[in-house]
Design a protein around this motif. Structure first.
Motif, short mmCIF file in Angstrom:
data_model
loop_
_atom_site.label_atom_id
_atom_site.label_comp_id
_atom_site.label_asym_id
_atom_site.label_seq_id
_atom_site.Cartn_x
_atom_site.Cartn_y
_atom_site.Cartn_z
N PHE A 259 45.90 7.85 -19.27
CA PHE A 259 44.81 7.13 -20.11
C PHE A 259 44.44 5.64 -19.96
N VAL A 260 43.50 5.33 -20.68
CA VAL A 260 42.83 3.80 -19.98
C VAL A 260 42.60 3.53 -21.22
N PRO A 261 43.33 2.22 -21.68
CA PRO A 261 43.21 2.03 -23.27
C PRO A 261 41.51 1.25 -23.08
N ARG A 262 41.24 1.13 -24.31
CA ARG A 262 40.51 0.43 -25.39
C ARG A 262 39.86 -1.07 -24.45
N THR B 21 43.41 -6.49 -24.15
CA THR B 21 43.19 -7.74 -24.81
C THR B 21 44.15 -7.35 -26.07
N THR B 22 43.54 -6.41 -26.18
CA THR B 22 43.76 -5.28 -27.33
C THR B 22 45.29 -5.21 -27.38
N ARG B 23 45.43 -4.53 -26.06
CA ARG B 23 47.19 -3.36 -26.02
C ARG B 23 48.19 -5.09 -26.12
N ILE C 22 45.82 1.95 -32.51
CA ILE C 22 46.50 1.51 -31.47
C ILE C 22 46.33 2.47 -31.07
N TYR C 23 46.45 4.21 -31.23
CA TYR C 23 46.34 5.01 -30.31
C TYR C 23 45.06 4.85 -29.00
N GLY C 24 44.43 3.71 -29.68
CA GLY C 24 43.15 3.85 -28.51
C GLY C 24 43.42 3.22 -27.51
N ASN C 25 44.48 2.37 -27.31
CA ASN C 25 45.28 1.33 -26.21
C ASN C 25 46.91 1.74 -25.71
N PHE C 26 46.90 2.72 -26.59
CA PHE C 26 48.48 3.31 -26.00
C PHE C 26 48.07 4.53 -25.99
N PRO C 27 48.85 5.79 -25.64
CA PRO C 27 48.78 7.56 -25.35
C PRO C 27 49.63 7.75 -27.00
N ASN C 28 50.80 6.70 -26.96
CA ASN C 28 51.82 7.44 -27.91
C ASN C 28 52.57 6.33 -28.34
N VAL D 246 53.94 2.31 -26.69
CA VAL D 246 53.87 0.96 -27.27
C VAL D 246 55.60 0.70 -27.08
N ALA D 247 56.79 1.04 -27.59
CA ALA D 247 58.24 1.00 -27.48
C ALA D 247 58.26 0.51 -25.38
#
Length: 199
Positions: free
Chosen positions: A3-6, A9-11, A46-52, A56-57
Motif C-alpha cells: 500500500f502506498v499512501p497518496r 503530509t495528509t497521512r 482517509i482510505y487513500g492514505n491508509f489501507p484500513n 490508522v489505529a
C-alpha cells in the motif's frame, strides 16, 4: 501489493487528528464516521492514505507512544543526578505537572486493556513500548550504580518494574475512582523506592 499512501503530509495529519480519539475510544470503539468527523475528511480521503481502520489505529498508537516517550525521556535526560532522572519519570505523571501527554490516559495501558484478546499487533506494539520504557529505567539505575549514586546490590529490573507498576497503577486508580489520594499514595511509594536505593 504494498500500500502506498497518496500523501505523507495528509497521512500524518490524519494520525495527529485521530490520536486522541483512538487513545480514548480504542480501535474497536472508533468508527470510520468518528474518523471522518475528527479529520473533516471523507472515507475515500482517509482510505487513500491508509489501507484500513486498523492501520490508522496502529499509526495513532505509534504517535501517542512516541509523544509520551519523548516527554519522559527528554525530561529525564536533562536531569543531572541519576536519582532525579528516575524521579522525573514519576513526577511527570502527577496531574499537577500538567504534562502534555495525549489526553485519555496512558496509551500503553489503554492499548493493552483493549487489545490483549482482540488485536495481537496492537498488543505487541504496546508490549514492545513498555519494554523500551522499562529498559530506559534499568539503564538509569545501572548508570547510577556505576556512579556510586545507587547501592551496588540494587536490582535494576526489579526497581524499574516497581516504578512503572506504581505509575500505571496510579493512572488506573484515578481513572476508576477519580480520587487523587490513590495517585498521591502510589506516586509517593514510587519516590520512596527511589530514595531507598540511594547511597
Amino acid at each position: 501489493m504494498k500500500f502506498v499512501p497518496r500523501s505523507e503530509t495528509t497521512r500524518q495529519r490524519i494520525v495527529e487528528l485521530t490520536a486522541e480519539l483512538f487513545n480514548k475510544k480504542g480501535a474497536l470503539g472508533t468508527s470510520v464516521s468518528d474518523l471522518e468527523k475528527a479529520t473533516g475528511m471523507t472515507r475515500g480521503s482517509i482510505y487513500g492514505n491508509f489501507p484500513n481502520k486498523e492501520a490508522v489505529a496502529v499509526a495513532a498508537f505509534d504517535y501517542n507512544w512516541e509523544r509520551k516517550r519523548k516527554i519522559l525521556f527528554d525530561g529525564s535526560d536533562v536531569q543531572v543526578s541519576f536519582k532525579d532522572r528516575l524521579l522525573a519519570h514519576v513526577l511527570l505523571h502527577h496531574p499537577s505537572a500538567r504534562t502534555s501527554f495525549t489526553p485519555g490516559g496512558c496509551p500503553l495501558q489503554n492499548t493493552v486493556i483493549e487489545s490483549d484478546d482482540t488485536n495481537d499487533l496492537l498488543r505487541s506494539k504496546a508490549a514492545t513500548s513498555l519494554l523500551i520504557w522499562t529498559q530506559k529505567l534499568v539503564d538509569i539505575i545501572e548508570d547510577g550504580i556505576n556512579a556510586k549514586e545507587f547501592k551496588a546490590n540494587t536490582d535494576g529490573l526489579t526497581i524499574a518494574l516497581q516504578i512503572i507498576s506504581m505509575i500505571e497503577g496510579a493512572s488506573l486508580f484515578f481513572r476508576s475512582t477519580q480520587d487523587m489520594k490513590y495517585v498521591n499514595r502510589l506516586l509517593d511509594a514510587a519516590k520512596k523506592i527511589i530514595d531507598n536505593i540511594c547511597v
